[in-house]
Design a protein around this motif. Sequence first.
Motif: not given
Length: 266
Positions: A34-37, A184-187, A96-98, A89-91
């Motif tokens: 939820l935080l990542v999204l 895909n790679g994370y969610l 964070l996901v990495f 900043f969009a990236l």
Amino acid sequence: MEDSAAVPAPTNPTASGYQGWGVRSRRRLIIEVLLVLGLSLGQSAVYSVVSLLDKLSRAPISQGTSTLNTVLNNREVFDFTYQILDIFFALVPVMLVFYLLAEPGKSVSRAIGLDWRHPVKDGLGAVALLVVIGVPSLGLYAAGRAMGITTEIIPSALNQYWWTIPVLVLSAIRAGVLEEVILNGYLLGRLEKIGLAPVAAILLAALLRGSYHLYQGFGPFIGNFVMGLLFGWVYKKYGRVAPLVVAHALVDIAAFTLGPALGFGG
């Protein structure tokens, strides 16, 4: 005489002292997702729904417009600066996901297939996906406009400077990396760890993909939902994010730089 201190610790996760660990771990994953999204595509989905409601409250959706790349400042040097900052900043959520996916001794890029191990296969896969999603998207846009369920999409309203095309290309790459890595790679993996079946995870990710395109109308929602199903299936089958990123970026590069020639913005 037996050593009472030598009693082994329980190894069963549900044994005494470990009860509730699975529940806590699952809860932490849900909060993490939820935080990542909330910092990325989920936030975009919320704004997209509000934007759609705003447009519907004003006029039929077909009379609305959706501009994908807008001027951020009237002065060239500051517009360029804001454009680059916006892309960077969009990236950050990708970074964070990495960080969240990192494990000692393992490469996240290798784990999600965002590397150069299979350039030929990835390239051919990207071209195949480009054909599958590129041409139909033009027909879907035209059909949506004819049916009155899609706004007029203006791929770029940037002023023409020396840096306009490079910035549009970077913006397209940003979209490909951001969306495919997170969705895909994370969610997909996180949703399965939370307890969803792979099919349910793909459906939920595809629904999210469609949702953050709702500001463009219902046609793009449908098209991106179907794209999400296809990309999710491809990722689960081959475990490679690279061809998805390349295909997505190429579609957006074409749309952003050749929009009027492809039928957008009119």
